[in-house]
Design an enzyme around this catalytic site. Structure first.
Site, PDB file in Angstrom:
ATOM      1  N   GLU A  79       2.141   0.128   4.537  1.00 18.29           N
ATOM      2  CA  GLU A  79       2.274   0.313   3.908  1.00 18.29           C
ATOM      3  C   GLU A  79       3.494   1.429   3.824  1.00 18.29           C
ATOM      4  O   GLU A  79       4.273   1.294   4.908  1.00 18.29           O
ATOM      5  CB  GLU A  79       1.219   1.316   5.112  1.00 18.29           C
ATOM      6  CG  GLU A  79       0.631   0.654   5.379  1.00 18.29           C
ATOM      7  CD  GLU A  79      -0.462   1.343   4.313  1.00 18.29           C
ATOM      8  OE1 GLU A  79      -0.352   2.613   3.485  1.00 18.29           O
ATOM      9  OE2 GLU A  79      -2.062   0.806   4.984  1.00 18.29           O
ATOM     10  N   HIS A 136      -2.633  -2.823  -3.492  1.00 19.10           N
ATOM     11  CA  HIS A 136      -4.118  -2.157  -2.648  1.00 19.10           C
ATOM     12  C   HIS A 136      -5.090  -2.627  -3.995  1.00 19.10           C
ATOM     13  O   HIS A 136      -5.881  -2.733  -3.958  1.00 19.10           O
ATOM     14  CB  HIS A 136      -4.359  -1.463  -1.932  1.00 19.10           C
ATOM     15  CG  HIS A 136      -4.832  -0.973  -0.565  1.00 19.10           C
ATOM     16  ND1 HIS A 136      -5.378  -0.266   0.099  1.00 19.10           N
ATOM     17  CD2 HIS A 136      -6.253  -2.110  -0.702  1.00 19.10           C
ATOM     18  CE1 HIS A 136      -6.745  -0.562   0.700  1.00 19.10           C
ATOM     19  NE2 HIS A 136      -7.171  -1.404   0.606  1.00 19.10           N
ATOM     20  N   HIS A 177       0.518  -0.773  -0.052  1.00 16.21           N
ATOM     21  CA  HIS A 177      -0.037   0.111   0.001  1.00 16.21           C
ATOM     22  C   HIS A 177       0.855   1.080   0.066  1.00 16.21           C
ATOM     23  O   HIS A 177       1.830   0.903   0.750  1.00 16.21           O
ATOM     24  CB  HIS A 177      -0.528   0.217   1.375  1.00 16.21           C
ATOM     25  CG  HIS A 177      -1.601  -0.820   1.608  1.00 16.21           C
ATOM     26  ND1 HIS A 177      -3.049  -1.522   2.073  1.00 16.21           N
ATOM     27  CD2 HIS A 177      -0.703  -2.751   2.679  1.00 16.21           C
ATOM     28  CE1 HIS A 177      -3.667  -2.389   1.733  1.00 16.21           C
ATOM     29  NE2 HIS A 177      -2.260  -3.122   2.546  1.00 16.21           N
ATOM     30  N   TYR A 178       0.218   2.262  -0.254  1.00 17.30           N
ATOM     31  CA  TYR A 178       1.119   3.515  -0.094  1.00 17.30           C
ATOM     32  C   TYR A 178      -0.174   4.308   1.377  1.00 17.30           C
ATOM     33  O   TYR A 178      -0.923   3.996   1.569  1.00 17.30           O
ATOM     34  CB  TYR A 178       0.791   4.544  -1.261  1.00 17.30           C
ATOM     35  CG  TYR A 178      -0.185   5.091  -1.992  1.00 17.30           C
ATOM     36  CD1 TYR A 178      -0.767   5.599  -0.846  1.00 17.30           C
ATOM     37  CD2 TYR A 178       0.283   5.419  -3.330  1.00 17.30           C
ATOM     38  CE1 TYR A 178      -2.481   6.329  -1.551  1.00 17.30           C
ATOM     39  CE2 TYR A 178      -1.437   6.328  -4.585  1.00 17.30           C
ATOM     40  CZ  TYR A 178      -1.773   6.301  -3.229  1.00 17.30           C
ATOM     41  OH  TYR A 178      -3.208   6.686  -3.762  1.00 17.30           O
ATOM     42  N   THR A 179       0.359   4.972   2.088  1.00 17.48           N
ATOM     43  CA  THR A 179      -0.365   5.907   3.497  1.00 17.48           C
ATOM     44  C   THR A 179      -1.227   6.844   3.089  1.00 17.48           C
ATOM     45  O   THR A 179      -2.164   6.663   3.720  1.00 17.48           O
ATOM     46  CB  THR A 179       0.710   5.917   4.564  1.00 17.48           C
ATOM     47  OG1 THR A 179       1.685   6.994   3.688  1.00 17.48           O
ATOM     48  CG2 THR A 179       1.702   4.635   5.100  1.00 17.48           C
ATOM     49  N   ASP A 221      -3.395   2.555  -5.109  1.00 17.24           N
ATOM     50  CA  ASP A 221      -2.226   3.006  -3.503  1.00 17.24           C
ATOM     51  C   ASP A 221      -1.585   1.139  -4.331  1.00 17.24           C
ATOM     52  O   ASP A 221      -2.685  -0.048  -4.376  1.00 17.24           O
ATOM     53  CB  ASP A 221      -2.146   2.461  -2.804  1.00 17.24           C
ATOM     54  CG  ASP A 221      -2.740   2.220  -1.500  1.00 17.24           C
ATOM     55  OD1 ASP A 221      -4.337   2.342  -1.812  1.00 17.24           O
ATOM     56  OD2 ASP A 221      -2.314   1.575  -1.136  1.00 17.24           O
TER      57      ASP A 221
END
Length: 241
Positions: free
Chosen positions: A91, A133, A26-28, A143
């Site tokens: 993340e 994600h 994921h990215y945050t 993401d």
């Protein structure tokens, strides 16, 4: 790369019922890494991940891998609907599309690669189960997005990547209905997406094609299955065959 993991426990987890066989990146999607970590540790928010990787390469562990973190939400990959139970969630700090999407720094990627390699020493995770994600939730999520260097990760031995010559053929786009659309949907489903073949290129199919492009054809993310997009799908299915 030496793994120096900083403990930052989150209360947001529950027991696993099965060993994980998938890694979800994921990215945050928040202005700072600190804000993201605070949110992932907030009992009121009920979200978490196993790890957070900062832009400077620091790795934080929020939930033990043996526990089920709450990172994927409503999701699907390769027939599995409860992706949280089946996966380790990582993340990666990046403001994301909402707050100023930017490339992932080298130090961060070196840590992501080392972390993924480390996770795979403990669990059986095949290359076609290292996903984003957006792959498991294409209708909801973008993401880690089209700037995430999936090719670099695959060159380090983690995940799938192909660069075949583009195949000829008219592009398939939303609104079309044909056997070509049916075959496209069947291929996307075989790769892992939730895209049951109907022969109708609907809005969900466009979301899945867009997610596919964010991961495997990043230079043009438009939800149109052109010859290049379809050639990459076929190449990936051959890799996994």
């Amino acid at each position: 790369l030496a793994m120096n993991i900083i403990e930052a426990p989150s209360p947001n987890f529950d027991p696993r019922t099965t060993p994980p066989d998938t890694i979800v990146l994921h990215y945050t999607g928040m202005p700072t890494g600190e804000a993201a970590i605070a949110r992932l540790r907030d009992p009121a928010v009920k979200v978490s991940s196993h790890y957070v990787v900062e832009e400077d390469g620091r790795i934080f562990r929020l939930v033990p891998e043996e526990r089920r973190a709450w990172h994927a939400g409503v999701s699907f990959w390769k027939g599995v609907r409860d992706i949280n139970t089946a996966s380790v969630g990582v993340e990666i700090v990046n403001p994301g599309h909402e707050f100023g999407y930017r490339p992932f720094p080298d130090a961060q990627m070196a840590s992501v690669i080392a972390l993924v390699a480390d996770i795979r020493t403990r669990w059986t995770v095949e290359n076609d189960r290292i996903v984003g994600h957006s792959d498991v939730a294409p209708d909801r999520k973008d993401d880690p997005g089209e700037l995430f260097p999936w090719k670099r990760l695959a060159e380090a031995g983690h995940g799938l990547w192909v660069e075949p010559p583009a195949a000829p053929g008219a592009p398939l786009a939303e609104g079309e209905e044909s056997t070509g659309v049916f075959a496209l949907q069947a291929g996307l489903t075989r790769l892992g997406y939730d895209c049951a073949p109907s022969g109708k290129f609907d809005a969900h199919t466009k979301a899945v094609v867009t997610a596919f492009q964010r991961h495997w054809r990043q230079e043009t993310v438009d939800g149109i299955a052109d010859g290049d997009t379809r050639a990459r799908l076929i190449g990936l299915l051959r890799l996994g065959a």
